[in-house]
Design an enzyme around this catalytic site. Structure first.
Site, mmCIF file in Angstrom:
data_model
loop_
_atom_site.group_PDB
_atom_site.id
_atom_site.type_symbol
_atom_site.label_atom_id
_atom_site.label_comp_id
_atom_site.label_asym_id
_atom_site.label_seq_id
_atom_site.Cartn_x
_atom_site.Cartn_y
_atom_site.Cartn_z
ATOM 1 N N LYS A 214 0.833 -0.940 0.023
ATOM 2 C CA LYS A 214 -0.209 0.315 -0.593
ATOM 3 C C LYS A 214 1.023 1.057 0.063
ATOM 4 O O LYS A 214 1.514 1.547 1.005
ATOM 5 C CB LYS A 214 -1.307 0.061 0.837
ATOM 6 C CG LYS A 214 -1.683 1.214 1.288
ATOM 7 C CD LYS A 214 -2.632 1.637 2.696
ATOM 8 C CE LYS A 214 -1.829 2.588 3.208
ATOM 9 N NZ LYS A 214 -1.731 4.131 2.891
ATOM 10 N N THR B 20 6.454 6.595 13.801
ATOM 11 C CA THR B 20 6.880 5.635 15.201
ATOM 12 C C THR B 20 5.772 5.759 15.756
ATOM 13 O O THR B 20 5.742 4.459 16.678
ATOM 14 C CB THR B 20 8.561 6.984 15.980
ATOM 15 O OG1 THR B 20 9.200 6.364 15.306
ATOM 16 C CG2 THR B 20 7.943 6.129 17.336
ATOM 17 N N GLU C 15 9.892 0.122 9.878
ATOM 18 C CA GLU C 15 11.373 0.989 8.994
ATOM 19 C C GLU C 15 11.120 3.043 10.149
ATOM 20 O O GLU C 15 9.677 3.582 9.515
ATOM 21 C CB GLU C 15 12.197 1.776 7.923
ATOM 22 C CG GLU C 15 12.862 0.440 7.966
ATOM 23 C CD GLU C 15 14.133 0.615 8.115
ATOM 24 O OE1 GLU C 15 14.897 1.143 8.917
ATOM 25 O OE2 GLU C 15 14.514 -1.222 7.384
ATOM 26 N N CYS D 217 13.534 10.979 6.002
ATOM 27 C CA CYS D 217 13.490 10.307 7.902
ATOM 28 C C CYS D 217 15.002 10.256 8.382
ATOM 29 O O CYS D 217 15.070 10.276 9.623
ATOM 30 C CB CYS D 217 12.913 8.532 7.793
ATOM 31 S SG CYS D 217 14.116 7.795 6.726
ATOM 32 N N GLU E 155 10.353 14.742 15.738
ATOM 33 C CA GLU E 155 10.748 15.014 14.175
ATOM 34 C C GLU E 155 10.235 16.050 13.720
ATOM 35 O O GLU E 155 8.760 16.309 13.809
ATOM 36 C CB GLU E 155 10.442 13.651 13.894
ATOM 37 C CG GLU E 155 11.099 13.546 12.471
ATOM 38 C CD GLU E 155 10.678 12.040 11.422
ATOM 39 O OE1 GLU E 155 9.396 11.703 12.086
ATOM 40 O OE2 GLU E 155 11.731 11.987 11.281
HETATM 41 P P1 NDP Z 1 2.282 7.768 8.678
HETATM 42 O O1 NDP Z 1 3.650 6.774 9.549
HETATM 43 O O2 NDP Z 1 1.388 8.466 9.286
HETATM 44 O O3 NDP Z 1 1.979 6.370 6.958
HETATM 45 C C1 NDP Z 1 3.464 5.654 7.114
HETATM 46 C C2 NDP Z 1 2.406 5.127 5.720
HETATM 47 O O4 NDP Z 1 1.446 4.000 7.138
HETATM 48 C C3 NDP Z 1 0.993 5.587 4.237
HETATM 49 O O5 NDP Z 1 0.685 4.567 3.900
HETATM 50 C C4 NDP Z 1 0.317 5.323 6.163
HETATM 51 O O6 NDP Z 1 -1.201 5.592 4.980
HETATM 52 C C5 NDP Z 1 -0.183 3.966 6.444
HETATM 53 N N1 NDP Z 1 -0.635 4.381 7.807
HETATM 54 C C6 NDP Z 1 -1.226 5.421 8.483
HETATM 55 N N2 NDP Z 1 -1.821 5.233 9.854
HETATM 56 C C7 NDP Z 1 -1.782 3.457 9.819
HETATM 57 C C8 NDP Z 1 -2.253 2.673 10.621
HETATM 58 N N3 NDP Z 1 -2.855 2.999 11.897
HETATM 59 N N4 NDP Z 1 -2.230 1.653 10.167
HETATM 60 C C9 NDP Z 1 -1.077 0.804 9.275
HETATM 61 N N5 NDP Z 1 -0.920 2.108 8.474
HETATM 62 C C10 NDP Z 1 -1.478 3.163 8.723
HETATM 63 O O7 NDP Z 1 3.446 8.528 8.288
HETATM 64 P P2 NDP Z 1 4.173 9.017 7.027
HETATM 65 O O8 NDP Z 1 2.939 8.737 5.833
HETATM 66 O O9 NDP Z 1 2.949 10.777 7.122
HETATM 67 O O10 NDP Z 1 5.696 9.592 6.950
HETATM 68 C C11 NDP Z 1 6.084 10.319 7.235
HETATM 69 C C12 NDP Z 1 6.736 9.963 8.134
HETATM 70 O O11 NDP Z 1 7.563 8.213 8.230
HETATM 71 C C13 NDP Z 1 8.079 10.557 9.143
HETATM 72 O O12 NDP Z 1 7.525 10.495 10.534
HETATM 73 C C14 NDP Z 1 9.064 9.950 8.838
HETATM 74 O O13 NDP Z 1 10.266 9.931 10.297
HETATM 75 C C15 NDP Z 1 8.643 8.282 9.238
HETATM 76 N N6 NDP Z 1 9.778 7.491 7.685
HETATM 77 C C16 NDP Z 1 10.843 6.983 8.245
HETATM 78 C C17 NDP Z 1 11.744 6.006 7.520
HETATM 79 C C18 NDP Z 1 12.583 5.163 7.547
HETATM 80 O O14 NDP Z 1 13.225 4.287 6.919
HETATM 81 N N7 NDP Z 1 12.894 5.418 9.055
HETATM 82 C C19 NDP Z 1 11.193 6.368 5.772
HETATM 83 C C20 NDP Z 1 9.853 7.638 5.566
HETATM 84 C C21 NDP Z 1 9.141 8.250 6.289
HETATM 85 P P3 NDP Z 1 -1.311 7.228 4.131
HETATM 86 O O15 NDP Z 1 -0.239 8.071 3.981
HETATM 87 O O16 NDP Z 1 -2.246 6.624 3.076
HETATM 88 O O17 NDP Z 1 -2.820 7.794 5.557
#
Ligand code: NDP
Length: 796
Positions: free
Chosen positions: A191, A245, A265, A299, A396
């Site tokens: 997804k 996180t 991650e 990230c 962050e």
């Molecule tokens: P989110 O955690 O909100 O979303 C990540 C993904 O999870 C999206 O596809 C989102 O869907 C989906 N999602 C949201 N809620 C749920 C849930 N309860 N259960 C399962 N899936 C869910 O992060 P963001 O997309 O806002 O990305 C930003 C964050 O990601 C930052 O905090 C960053 O630090 C972290 N990040 C970490 C990386 C790493 O490698 N460690 C790399 C990139 C980002 P949708 O967006 O469609 O709502």
């Protein structure tokens, strides 16, 4: 003045737009409305949401919201595809991955333009960084597929993997997830993030054209709820998540007790450390890349500048000058540096955080320069006058905001760098390589860049320590995240308790065995190298498991005892992990030697508690100590050779403090089999021995004391396993939990471990035959360690 002469006069950049025509034509070819890609086919679009271009707010396409039925269909397709796909030879699977890599290269500009339109990142970055890295990832993993059976001979794929990715590197995150999963023989349901689904949908088309068997890759679009449905689906064997996180913790809690594989991650707040002897101009250029690459939506962004006090003023002045030349503008313009943020909601979030930081005393500097009136643009910002507690230092931000602090000594730099719940990456600038290589191992982060930043490669693992998650993507570690041991089912049983069969009554009467000990056998706890009375002031009786006769008593440990034990383990951790592997090996051999010396006592204790002869258990325990003493200086890292003028040293590091709750059965081996790999790799331990037969491990205190094991390396708290496990799992000073016990208690441990994203290993009600020699291998060593990749450039 003619135009050319004018340009020479002002040295202004002219517009250098990348044409969006082909990307628009591709969107038009789908009527700008997309369903999912399931079982090799496009589904009819259902309820949709809009995907907008954040640079101008224009709608690009309508995307379908994935429902529970859609997920069911995707799981069904992936399940059906799994058997034939995993049965293909590695060579055959590798060829598909190679074909995908080639197709991505052939359409690289289309992918890059579409990514920039959907995400807002500068075309220079999507064209020169994201897409080449995507292709590299598939090429690299084509090779892993082919060599899988040679390199991982005892491993099998998980099955169906659910993969959820964020919006900051949409196609690159997809590649990091899909390439290793497929190479290992899994099938996937991925997804993408709601803001950025388009390149994943184009990728689906590429898979189709590459002839990938149907059902191997399924793309289901949607929002958070769709992600939740994937995480909760019973037909999925492993979840791989990249994102915040907060959501990572929620996923940890939801998957608790399900037995699903999990890698997370998560976020970061990575330090960027500049020592006074650094090449300052290079460090400034590195910093621009560290924090303003992808608008800071990275990230591992170097978002916390730590600069040595002696050069602080000069460094900040130069940085401000450099900031003035950063150009914010249309992401499709090839000569801009900073594009659009992904969505209005992100812009608002960052503004709110900035307001909070300013209210707490922060000073914000923004360079002059134009910003487009329309679209999600923010100027690059530098924040000073902050303490470690300021919101902008602790949280962050995920935007183009750098916070700066200073330090005086290398020790202070390390303390400030590690003063965060995260542990994803760190950057060190110094012309003194001795200093840089001294600092790198002291930073609690999965990646350390020396005199460079934001280096990524498919051959080099990437992933976090602490609340930045667990599991690695890239390299050998990344492959093992999609594989599990083929033999594990052979050494587990739901009903049979290993080592407890064969006798009906005690082979020697308890009284005869007790002998001199019959006066008082109340064992204390063992904390910080000393025997300690339990805080509760209570003791618990220990009975012979066959006859039911009382054979002794041990202290009833409680929350406070665990707290003291964790404190002792934390205090011992730096020195123990800093000891040479050779020295740790010597101490493990010494433990074995001293246990052998007390063999008769240990043997009597086993008979006393279990009624059976303990020859085999005793022999295996000794063997195990020897085995892991042997491993201590052999289970080590690698040096990778990425396509850059740099090496990446993959260093195997301990996890930190491990809470171990041993099984009820095998009173001696049950603890030794877990303790030995944990301490061999440099971890310190709080051990809860068998709650039924704890005397073997309370007797072990004397073996520890005579073996020169430093105080605090092994701490032993007797008592009720589940109660103590809960306290350990909830404790933020514990970095990992290994738990033997019921299914319900395992679920509880996994759920409670979400608090600080502990790595967990639980038996989930199964009885593991820990006497099996296969447990002398790397099974627990891998769980006792995490890999840190240190990038070191070379060349004059
Ligand atoms: P989110 O955690 O909100 O979303 C990540 C993904 O999870 C999206 O596809 C989102 O869907 C989906 N999602 C949201 N809620 C749920 C849930 N309860 N259960 C399962 N899936 C869910 O992060 P963001 O997309 O806002 O990305 C930003 C964050 O990601 C930052 O905090 C960053 O630090 C972290 N990040 C970490 C990386 C790493 O490698 N460690 C790399 C990139 C980002 P949708 O967006 O469609 O709502």
């Amino acid at each position: 003045m003619n135009k050319i002469a004018q340009i020479f006069q002002t040295l202004d950049y002219g517009p250098a737009p990348e044409m969006p025509d082909q990307a628009n034509a591709w969107l038009d070819s789908h009527g700008r409305k997309f369903g999912h890609f399931i079982d090799g086919k496009w589904t009819k679009p259902g309820k949709t949401f809009a995907s907008d271009n954040p640079a101008n707010g224009e709608k690009l396409a309508d995307i379908t919201e994935g429902t529970a039925e859609d997920i069911n269909a995707a799981v069904k397709a992936a399940r059906a595809a799994f058997k034939p796909w995993s049965a293909l030879s590695g060579y055959e699977r590798g060829k598909y991955l190679y074909a995908i890599a080639r197709a991505i290269q052939k359409h690289s500009r289309l992918f890059a333009v579409l990514e920039t339109m959907d995400n807002g990142k500068p075309i220079r970055e999507s064209r020169d960084v994201d897409i080449p890295l995507v292709a590299r990832h598939f090429y690299h993993h084509a090779g892993w597929a082919q060599h899988l059976s040679r390199e991982f001979p005892d491993a099998v794929p998980y099955g169906v993997c659910g993969q959820i990715i964020p919006w900051n590197f949409p196609l690159l995150m997809l590649a990091w997830k899909i390439a290793p999963a497929l190479a290992a023989g899994n099938t996937v349901i991925l997804k993408p993030a709601e803001f950025t689904s388009l390149t994943a949908l184009l990728f689906a088309e590429i898979c189709d054209r590459a002839g990938l068997p149907k059902g191997v890759v399924n793309i289901v679009t949607g929002q958070g709820e769709t992600g939740q449905a994937i995480v909760a689906h019973e037909g999925i064997d492993k979840i791989a998540f990249t994102g915040s996180t907060e959501v990572g913790k929620a996923i940890r809690a939801v998957t608790a007790g399900t037995g699903k594989g999990l890698s997370l991650e998560l976020g970061g707040k990575s330090p960027y450390i500049v020592f006074e002897d650094a090449d300052i101009d290079s460090a400034i250029e590195g910093l621009v890349d560290a924090i303003w690459f992808n608008q800071g939506q990275v990230c591992c962004a170097g978002s916390r500048l730590l600069v040595q006090e002696s050069i602080e003023e000069r460094f900040i002045a130069k940085l401000k000058t450099r900031m003035a030349s950063l150009r914010v503008g249309d992401p499709l313009d090839k000569s801009i540096d900073i594009g659009a943020l992904v969505a209005p909601v992100q812009v608002e979030r960052i503004r709110d955080l900035m307001k909070r930081g300013v209210a707490e005393g922060a000073l914000v500097y923004e360079a002059d320069g134009p910003v487009p009136a329309k679209g999600c643009f923010l100027k690059p910002a530098l924040v000073t006058n902050v303490s470690p507690a300021n919101t902008l230092v602790a949280e962050e931000i995920f935007g183009p905001v750098l916070v700066a602090m200073s330090f005086r000594t290398p020790e202070e730099a390390v303390a400030l760098a590690n003063n965060t719940k995260y542990g994803l990456a760190a950057t060190i600038w110094s012309e003194n390589i001795n200093l840089a290589l001294d600092i790198a191992p002291k930073i609690k982060a999965g990646v350390v860049w020396i005199n460079g930043t934001n280096n990524f490669d498919a051959a080099v693992g990437f992933g976090g320590y602490k609340e930045s998650g667990f599991g690695r993507e890239g390299g050998r570690e990344g492959m093992s995240a999609y594989l599990k041991p083929a033999w594990i089912a052979e050494v587990t049983s739901a009903t049979q308790v290993p080592g407890m069969t064969g006798h009906k009554k005690p082979i020697m009467p308890v009284q005869a065995l007790l002998g001199d000990h019959s006066i008082d056998r109340t064992a204390k706890l063992y904390i910080g190298g000393k025997q300690a009375r339990p805080d509760s002031g209570y003791s618990r009786p220990v009975y012979n498991t066959m006859s039911g006769e009382l054979v002794g008593e041990v202290g009833e440990g409680n929350r406070k005892d665990i707290r003291n034990a964790v404190e002792a383990a934390r205090a011992a951790s730096p020195a123990w992990s800093g000891l040479s592997a050779h020295a740790r090996a010597q101490l493990l051999y010494y433990l074995a030697e001293n246990l052998e010396y007390r063999k008769n006592d240990a043997f009597t204790s086993l008979m006393l508690q279990t009624g059976r002869g303990g020859e085999l258990e005793m022999a295996r325990s000794l063997e195990r100590l020897f085995a892991f003493a042997g491993w201590a200086d052999k289970y080590d890292g690698a040096v990778h050779n990425p396509p850059a003028r740099a090496i990446a040293a993959a260093m195997v590091e301990p996890i930190g403090v491990i809470g171990i709750v041993a099984p009820d059965y095998l009173p001696l081996l049950g603890s030794i089999a877990l303790l030995a790999p944990a301490i061999a790799m440099g971890n310190t331990v709080v051990l809860v021995p068998s709650q039924v037969s704890p005397l073997s491990m309370t007797d072990f205190y004397q073996v520890i004391e005579t073996s020169d094991i430093p105080a605090g390396v092994i701490n032993i708290v007797t008592g009720d396993s589940n109660t103590l496990a809960k306290t350990l799992a909830e404790h933020d000073g514990v970095d990992a939990m290994w738990f033997f016990g019921s299914h319900e208690a395992s679920t509880m441990v996994e759920k409670a471990s979400a608090g600080n994203v502990k790595q967990t290993w639980t038996s989930r009600g199964l009885n593991y035959d820990l006497s099996d020699p296969r447990f002398e291998g790397d099974y627990f060593l891998a769980k006792a360690t995490q890999v840190k990749n240190v990038w070191i450039p070379y060349g004059a």
